[in-house]
Design a protein around this motif. Structure first.
Motif, short mmCIF file in Angstrom:
data_model
loop_
_atom_site.label_atom_id
_atom_site.label_comp_id
_atom_site.label_asym_id
_atom_site.label_seq_id
_atom_site.Cartn_x
_atom_site.Cartn_y
_atom_site.Cartn_z
N MET A 1 0.68 -1.23 0.13
CA MET A 1 0.06 -0.12 -0.16
C MET A 1 0.94 1.22 -0.02
O MET A 1 0.43 2.32 -0.86
CB MET A 1 -0.91 -0.07 1.10
CG MET A 1 -1.94 0.93 1.33
SD MET A 1 -3.26 0.60 0.02
CE MET A 1 -4.44 1.82 0.67
N ALA A 2 1.98 1.21 0.85
CA ALA A 2 2.88 2.47 0.93
C ALA A 2 3.42 2.70 -0.63
O ALA A 2 3.80 3.77 -0.91
CB ALA A 2 3.78 2.10 1.89
N THR A 3 3.43 1.68 -1.42
CA THR A 3 4.26 1.89 -2.95
C THR A 3 3.22 2.69 -3.47
O THR A 3 3.51 3.40 -4.62
CB THR A 3 4.41 0.46 -3.49
OG1 THR A 3 5.43 -0.53 -2.58
CG2 THR A 3 5.36 0.49 -4.71
N ILE A 4 2.34 2.32 -3.44
CA ILE A 4 1.19 3.08 -4.34
C ILE A 4 0.89 4.49 -3.82
O ILE A 4 0.98 5.19 -4.88
CB ILE A 4 -0.45 2.35 -4.06
CG1 ILE A 4 -0.51 0.94 -4.83
CG2 ILE A 4 -1.32 3.07 -5.07
CD1 ILE A 4 -1.53 0.29 -4.46
N TRP A 5 0.95 4.74 -2.53
CA TRP A 5 1.11 6.19 -1.96
C TRP A 5 2.15 6.83 -2.71
O TRP A 5 2.47 8.17 -3.04
CB TRP A 5 0.95 6.29 -0.57
CG TRP A 5 -0.38 6.05 -0.23
CD1 TRP A 5 -0.91 4.94 0.50
CD2 TRP A 5 -1.63 6.89 -0.29
NE1 TRP A 5 -2.27 4.93 0.77
CE2 TRP A 5 -2.74 6.31 0.26
CE3 TRP A 5 -1.78 8.47 -0.81
CZ2 TRP A 5 -3.78 6.67 0.40
CZ3 TRP A 5 -2.89 8.77 -0.81
CH2 TRP A 5 -3.98 8.15 -0.21
N ALA A 6 3.45 6.37 -2.60
CA ALA A 6 4.71 6.78 -2.80
C ALA A 6 4.65 6.87 -4.38
O ALA A 6 5.28 8.21 -5.02
CB ALA A 6 5.93 5.91 -2.81
N ALA A 7 4.05 6.13 -5.25
CA ALA A 7 4.20 6.53 -6.61
C ALA A 7 3.24 7.57 -7.07
O ALA A 7 3.46 8.27 -7.87
CB ALA A 7 3.60 5.27 -7.56
N GLY A 8 2.12 7.65 -6.51
CA GLY A 8 1.17 8.90 -6.21
C GLY A 8 1.80 10.00 -5.98
O GLY A 8 1.62 11.12 -7.00
N ALA A 9 2.50 10.17 -5.13
CA ALA A 9 3.28 11.33 -4.51
C ALA A 9 4.28 11.76 -5.63
O ALA A 9 4.41 13.02 -6.15
CB ALA A 9 3.81 11.07 -3.22
N ILE A 10 5.01 10.79 -6.12
CA ILE A 10 6.23 11.21 -7.05
C ILE A 10 5.31 11.75 -8.38
O ILE A 10 5.88 12.64 -8.89
CB ILE A 10 6.91 9.79 -7.28
CG1 ILE A 10 7.81 9.43 -6.14
CG2 ILE A 10 7.87 10.24 -8.51
CD1 ILE A 10 8.48 8.23 -6.27
N ALA A 11 4.22 10.94 -8.92
CA ALA A 11 3.58 11.59 -9.94
C ALA A 11 3.13 12.94 -9.90
O ALA A 11 3.21 13.87 -10.60
CB ALA A 11 2.25 10.53 -10.28
#
Length: 121
Positions: A1-11
């Motif tokens: 789940m943290a990976t999805i949030w990190a990818a969204g923040a980077i985007a």
């Protein structure tokens, strides 16, 4: 789940960065157009005594060197009136050109009770 949030923040950061860079490029294009119009008007006004053809050739020389298109050039008495267009590069070219106008010519000076008053025409 943290990976999805990190990818969204980077985007989101990348989108925001691209937006800031695009706004900066648009402002730079507008400033280039304004500067080119001012300098071309000064060049034309400096050559006004030689006639409109020579004055506008000087304005075109300046605008060509600054990478903008000289749309119009005319002398109104001793005043040079210039209009230029600068097309932004890259992705911003779809938003349309930046237009700028400038006028240059002599000013009148009057001494009024010890104060110098400068009036433009």
């Amino acid at each position: 789940m943290a990976t999805i949030w990190a990818a969204g923040a980077i985007a989101a950061i990348l989108v925001l960065t691209m937006l800031v860079v695009s706004i900066g490029a648009a402002a730079a294009t507008r400033h280039r157009a304004e500067s080119a119009a001012d300098l071309a008007a000064l060049a034309a006004a400096g050559a006004a005594v030689e006639g409109e053809r020579v004055a506008c050739e000087k304005a075109r020389w300046v605008s060509d060197r600054m990478g903008v298109e000289l749309r119009s050039c005319r002398l109104d008495g001793w005043d040079a009136r210039i209009e230029v267009v600068a097309v932004p590069s890259g992705v911003l070219s779809g938003f349309g050109p930046a237009k700028a106008r400038a006028r240059a010519g002599p000013v009148e000076q009057h001494v009024n009770g010890g104060r110098t008053v400068v009036r433009t025409r």
